[in-house]
Motif scaffolding. Sequence first.
Motif, PDB file in Angstrom:
ATOM      1  N   GLY A 150      21.131  45.084  58.174  1.00  0.00           N
ATOM      2  CA  GLY A 150      22.239  45.530  57.341  1.00  0.00           C
ATOM      3  C   GLY A 150      23.504  45.879  58.091  1.00  0.00           C
ATOM      4  O   GLY A 150      24.464  46.369  57.499  1.00  0.00           O
ATOM      5  N   ILE A 151      23.540  45.617  59.379  1.00  0.00           N
ATOM      6  CA  ILE A 151      24.711  45.975  60.188  1.00  0.00           C
ATOM      7  C   ILE A 151      25.921  45.141  59.794  1.00  0.00           C
ATOM      8  O   ILE A 151      27.029  45.659  59.634  1.00  0.00           O
ATOM      9  CB  ILE A 151      24.402  45.826  61.694  1.00  0.00           C
ATOM     10  CG1 ILE A 151      23.324  46.835  62.098  1.00  0.00           C
ATOM     11  CG2 ILE A 151      25.662  46.024  62.529  1.00  0.00           C
ATOM     12  CD1 ILE A 151      22.756  46.620  63.484  1.00  0.00           C
ATOM     13  N   GLY A 152      25.728  43.848  59.611  1.00  0.00           N
ATOM     14  CA  GLY A 152      26.838  42.970  59.219  1.00  0.00           C
ATOM     15  C   GLY A 152      27.398  43.339  57.864  1.00  0.00           C
ATOM     16  O   GLY A 152      28.616  43.407  57.672  1.00  0.00           O
ATOM     17  N   THR A 153      26.515  43.612  56.920  1.00  0.00           N
ATOM     18  CA  THR A 153      26.946  43.993  55.572  1.00  0.00           C
ATOM     19  C   THR A 153      27.720  45.297  55.608  1.00  0.00           C
ATOM     20  O   THR A 153      28.786  45.428  54.997  1.00  0.00           O
ATOM     21  CB  THR A 153      25.725  44.128  54.638  1.00  0.00           C
ATOM     22  OG1 THR A 153      25.050  42.877  54.590  1.00  0.00           O
ATOM     23  CG2 THR A 153      26.146  44.538  53.240  1.00  0.00           C
ATOM     24  N   SER A 154      27.202  46.272  56.344  1.00  0.00           N
ATOM     25  CA  SER A 154      27.862  47.573  56.448  1.00  0.00           C
ATOM     26  C   SER A 154      29.245  47.444  57.083  1.00  0.00           C
ATOM     27  O   SER A 154      30.219  48.046  56.599  1.00  0.00           O
ATOM     28  CB  SER A 154      26.996  48.532  57.266  1.00  0.00           C
ATOM     29  OG  SER A 154      27.622  49.771  57.414  1.00  0.00           O
ATOM     30  N   ALA A 155      29.343  46.676  58.137  1.00  0.00           N
ATOM     31  CA  ALA A 155      30.625  46.494  58.819  1.00  0.00           C
ATOM     32  C   ALA A 155      31.633  45.804  57.894  1.00  0.00           C
ATOM     33  O   ALA A 155      32.811  46.195  57.840  1.00  0.00           O
ATOM     34  CB  ALA A 155      30.428  45.669  60.091  1.00  0.00           C
ATOM     35  N   LYS A 179      31.650  45.789  54.556  1.00  0.00           N
ATOM     36  CA  LYS A 179      32.033  46.742  53.503  1.00  0.00           C
ATOM     37  C   LYS A 179      33.092  47.719  54.013  1.00  0.00           C
ATOM     38  O   LYS A 179      34.092  47.974  53.348  1.00  0.00           O
ATOM     39  CB  LYS A 179      30.814  47.536  53.028  1.00  0.00           C
ATOM     40  CG  LYS A 179      29.927  46.810  52.077  1.00  0.00           C
ATOM     41  CD  LYS A 179      28.791  47.751  51.648  1.00  0.00           C
ATOM     42  CE  LYS A 179      27.810  47.073  50.747  1.00  0.00           C
ATOM     43  NZ  LYS A 179      26.702  47.975  50.365  1.00  0.00           N
ATOM     44  N   GLN A 180      32.852  48.282  55.192  1.00  0.00           N
ATOM     45  CA  GLN A 180      33.779  49.259  55.757  1.00  0.00           C
ATOM     46  C   GLN A 180      35.139  48.636  56.047  1.00  0.00           C
ATOM     47  O   GLN A 180      36.183  49.260  55.789  1.00  0.00           O
ATOM     48  CB  GLN A 180      33.194  49.871  57.029  1.00  0.00           C
ATOM     49  CG  GLN A 180      32.026  50.801  56.763  1.00  0.00           C
ATOM     50  CD  GLN A 180      31.444  51.362  58.045  1.00  0.00           C
ATOM     51  OE1 GLN A 180      32.153  51.571  59.022  1.00  0.00           O
ATOM     52  NE2 GLN A 180      30.138  51.597  58.054  1.00  0.00           N
ATOM     53  N   ALA A 181      35.143  47.429  56.571  1.00  0.00           N
ATOM     54  CA  ALA A 181      36.410  46.752  56.873  1.00  0.00           C
ATOM     55  C   ALA A 181      37.197  46.499  55.591  1.00  0.00           C
ATOM     56  O   ALA A 181      38.405  46.754  55.527  1.00  0.00           O
ATOM     57  CB  ALA A 181      36.149  45.440  57.612  1.00  0.00           C
TER      58      ALA A 181
END
Length: 72
Positions: free
Chosen positions: A3-8, A10-12
Amino acid sequence: GKGIGTSALKQACDSVFENTDIIRIFAESFANNIASCRILEKAGFQYEGLLRQNAVKNGEILDMKMYARMKQ
């Protein structure tokens, strides 16, 4: 797969929407890249359509999927 890519992503996107006047962010992914399409979907992007024969990669003509996320 953590989920690191998804989280990054979303935050961006959240940061762009909060700090600019941008109201729409779009992304294109190779249609056969299921993982990239899934990250976009999990980050709140909606599928908008298929771009047929839109890119050439390693000599192969490929379709791409168009996604977009709008400011809420």
